[in-house]
Design a protein around this motif. Structure first.
Motif, short mmCIF file in Angstrom:
data_model
loop_
_atom_site.label_atom_id
_atom_site.label_comp_id
_atom_site.label_asym_id
_atom_site.label_seq_id
_atom_site.Cartn_x
_atom_site.Cartn_y
_atom_site.Cartn_z
N VAL A 1 -8.42 -0.79 -0.47
CA VAL A 1 -8.79 0.59 -0.60
C VAL A 1 -8.30 1.20 -1.70
O VAL A 1 -9.05 1.82 -2.85
CB VAL A 1 -8.67 1.25 0.70
CG1 VAL A 1 -9.11 2.55 0.38
CG2 VAL A 1 -9.43 0.65 1.95
N GLU A 2 -6.94 1.05 -1.88
CA GLU A 2 -6.19 1.55 -3.05
C GLU A 2 -6.55 1.17 -4.45
O GLU A 2 -6.91 2.02 -5.28
CB GLU A 2 -4.58 1.88 -2.92
CG GLU A 2 -4.04 2.60 -1.75
CD GLU A 2 -2.69 2.41 -1.71
OE1 GLU A 2 -1.93 1.94 -2.64
OE2 GLU A 2 -2.23 2.62 -0.61
N VAL B 1 -6.93 9.63 -4.68
CA VAL B 1 -6.34 8.43 -3.98
C VAL B 1 -6.03 8.72 -2.71
O VAL B 1 -6.55 7.93 -1.42
CB VAL B 1 -5.93 7.61 -4.87
CG1 VAL B 1 -5.51 6.41 -4.22
CG2 VAL B 1 -6.93 7.37 -6.13
N SER C 1 0.64 -1.14 0.12
CA SER C 1 -0.18 -0.27 -0.06
C SER C 1 0.85 1.42 -0.01
O SER C 1 1.98 1.20 -0.04
CB SER C 1 -0.95 0.00 1.20
OG SER C 1 -0.26 -0.37 2.42
N ASP C 2 0.20 2.44 -0.01
CA ASP C 2 1.06 3.47 -0.01
C ASP C 2 1.79 3.86 1.31
O ASP C 2 1.04 4.21 2.35
CB ASP C 2 0.12 4.74 -0.45
CG ASP C 2 0.81 6.15 -0.78
OD1 ASP C 2 1.90 6.25 -0.27
OD2 ASP C 2 -0.08 6.85 -1.29
N LEU D 1 -9.49 4.92 5.86
CA LEU D 1 -8.86 4.20 6.79
C LEU D 1 -8.88 4.77 8.19
O LEU D 1 -8.78 4.05 9.43
CB LEU D 1 -7.38 3.77 6.20
CG LEU D 1 -7.19 3.07 4.97
CD1 LEU D 1 -5.80 2.75 4.49
CD2 LEU D 1 -7.76 1.73 5.43
N LEU E 1 -9.95 2.30 -5.12
CA LEU E 1 -10.17 3.88 -5.30
C LEU E 1 -9.58 4.10 -6.89
O LEU E 1 -10.04 4.98 -7.54
CB LEU E 1 -9.43 4.67 -4.47
CG LEU E 1 -10.20 4.75 -3.24
CD1 LEU E 1 -9.05 5.44 -1.95
CD2 LEU E 1 -11.25 5.48 -3.16
N GLU F 1 -8.00 7.61 0.68
CA GLU F 1 -7.50 6.47 1.54
C GLU F 1 -7.33 6.87 3.14
O GLU F 1 -7.60 6.14 4.09
CB GLU F 1 -6.25 5.89 1.03
CG GLU F 1 -5.75 4.76 1.64
CD GLU F 1 -4.36 4.28 1.08
OE1 GLU F 1 -3.60 3.34 1.56
OE2 GLU F 1 -4.03 5.01 -0.03
N GLY G 1 -5.08 -1.06 3.51
CA GLY G 1 -4.94 0.07 2.53
C GLY G 1 -4.58 -0.51 0.87
O GLY G 1 -4.97 0.19 0.13
N LYS G 2 -3.80 -1.62 0.82
CA LYS G 2 -3.80 -2.15 -0.43
C LYS G 2 -5.29 -2.34 -1.40
O LYS G 2 -5.31 -2.18 -2.39
CB LYS G 2 -2.94 -3.48 -0.41
CG LYS G 2 -3.59 -4.49 0.01
CD LYS G 2 -2.28 -5.87 -0.02
CE LYS G 2 -2.95 -7.00 0.72
NZ LYS G 2 -2.04 -8.00 0.47
#
Length: 475
Positions: free
Chosen positions: A243-244, A260, A185-186, A268, A247, A264, A240-241
């Motif tokens: 949700v990303e 994004v 994820s980010d 979260l 999105l 996110e 997160g991964k």
């Protein structure tokens, strides 16, 4: 570290340059495809300090390295640049171990638990050294204050203690970044979510008499203090991964860079506040009340159970509600049973990791074992917990037994602590301020020696050897 000599030996032991078709790597393994696997010398490879294990699976000759795999991979490419093809590089970044879907509830639970522990330890490993150093620093400061060499009100104490505390306070921010990198994820978005969890506004609400915040139509959500927490941000990084991915499908590509990350963060953050925090709050309060009741009912049984399972509470962040109980006990009665038992767990953990340090032939693990052991003696067990115990489950079990025995002895001898600092560095806290050294200090020495000794001996004899594969190898 320079891995050029290790790379040269690995190349030779897999049969040389001419025996290698391709080389890729995953999170922890070098994955060779060899022309003739019989030419590889697995026994010689496993004797190398940088190698954990050699395996042959999925048509590959796999060498388990651990979290230094990328460094070793790069060192091999420098000596064999022909392997650094565009296709090889792409595969090196994306290859993963084939997942075998477990069958049955027990198998699925074990698989999920192993995955969680793997992600947790892999996320913690980049900061284990700083955690250990910070723990040792805090221990030295506590020792200087106990010896009246330094005042805990002095400016130098405040500055150095704040430096040592920083890694623990901002743990959600740092783990947000490292866990996101491990899970895909980010990292920046997750670091910001970690910062949100410890923002002064959130800490202020959590410290209020009614720790909750109203959202809409009279609906309010409980808020807890997340500073130093681990579990919530790991959950956020995992979510997160997904949700990303959603999105990025829903938002036009030209504006993804703007919307994004912020969406996110918002999604979260609300998930943590609305779901994770209430669950942890309920579990924490229930455990705190249960522990208090158990210790009141039977000190020996209660001490054994608390000693064995306290490290698990730390992993899931369920130990925080015990701190107000300890503070209240010290303020009202001048002594605490719970804090005394917590002190035993740190010494037992030190026994386990020092046994690993003495027994292992791997220099990096040896160094970690000694530094984490010293940190545990100073009352900071996180480096040991995340760096060794969770990676090697049998060590964890041996430490649980040692802490259970030490806790039972402490409960039977009615051990209490008169200050907040325990473990080895905090021994003055076990001296009775009214009568001086008495039976309580004797109970401290005996219970802590037993916890350390049992954990050390069991780990050394049964809990660890260098052939063991750590739990995060396939995270």
């Amino acid at each position: 570290m320079d891995y050029s000599n290790d790379a040269k030996q690995i190349i030779a032991d897999v049969g040389g340059d001419k025996n290698i078709n391709t080389l890729i790597h995953c999170m922890t393994r070098l994955r060779f495809t060899l022309k003739d696997e019989s030419k590889a010398d697995g026994a010689a490879l496993e004797k190398m300090g940088v190698v954990i294990k050699v395996m042959q699976a999925q048509g590959q000759y796999q060498i388990v390295i651990g979290n230094k795999v990328t460094d070793v991979f790069d060192a091999i490419l420098k000596q064999l640049p022909r392997l650094a093809t565009e296709d090889g590089q792409a595969a090196a970044e994306t290859v993963t171990t084939e997942k075998v879907v477990p069958q049955g509830f027990g198998a699925k639970f074990k698989h999920g638990y192993d995955e969680f522990i793997g992600v947790l330890t892999a996320s913690m490993m980049p900061i284990i050294g700083v955690l250990a150093g910070s723990g040792i620093t805090k221990g030295i400061l506590a020792g200087l204050v106990s010896a009246n060499v330094l005042s805990d009100k002095s400016g130098i104490f405040m500055l150095i203690n704040t430096m040592a505390d920083t890694i623990f306070y901002f743990l959600p921010v740092i783990l947000g970044f490292t866990a996101a990198k491990k899970l895909g994820s980010d990292p920046i978005a997750l670091a910001i979510i970690g910062a949100f969890l410890i923002h002064p506004n959130i800490i202020g609400i959590a410290s209020a008499k009614v720790p909750e915040i109203g959202l809409w139509s009279g609906f309010a959500v409980k808020v807890m203090n997340y500073s130093g927490s681990v579990f919530p941000i790991i959950v956020a990084a995992w979510l997160g991964k997904y949700v990303e991915k959603y999105l990025k499908k829903a938002i036009p590509e030209m504006v993804q860079g703007i919307f994004v990350p912020i969406l996110e963060i918002i999604i979260l953050s609300f998930v943590l506040l609305l779901l994770v925090a209430p669950v942890i709050t309920v579990l924490s309060k229930g455990l705190a009340n249960g522990i208090s009741a158990l210790l009141s009912f039977n000190g020996i049984i209660g001490g054994a159970i608390y000693g064995a399972f306290y490290p698990i509470l730390v992993v899931f962040g369920l130990h925080w509600p015990l701190i107000p109980i300890v503070i209240n006990d010290l303020a009202v009665t001048g002594q605490s049973v719970i804090c005394a038992l917590t002190s035993i767990t740190a010494v037992g953990i030190a026994g386990g990791v020092l046994a690993v340090a003495i027994k292992t032939k791997k220099k990096s693990l040896e160094a970690l074992g000694y530094s984490a052991g010293v940190s545990a003696f100073c009352g900071i067990a996180e480096p040991s917990l995340y760096g060794i115990l969770l990676k090697y489950k049998r060590v964890f079990y041996m430490v649980m037994i040692g802490n259970a025995v030490g806790g039972a002895v402490a409960g039977g001898m009615h051990l209490v602590i008169y200050g907040f600092t325990g473990s080895l560095i905090g021994f003055p806290s076990f001296i009775n301020p009214k009568t001086g050294i008495d039976g309580n200090f004797t109970a401290y020495v005996i219970s802590h020696l037993i916890a350390f000794g049992v954990a050390f001996v069991l780990t050394f004899l049964f809990g660890f050897n260098d052939k063991m594969e750590s739990s995060d190898q396939e995270a």
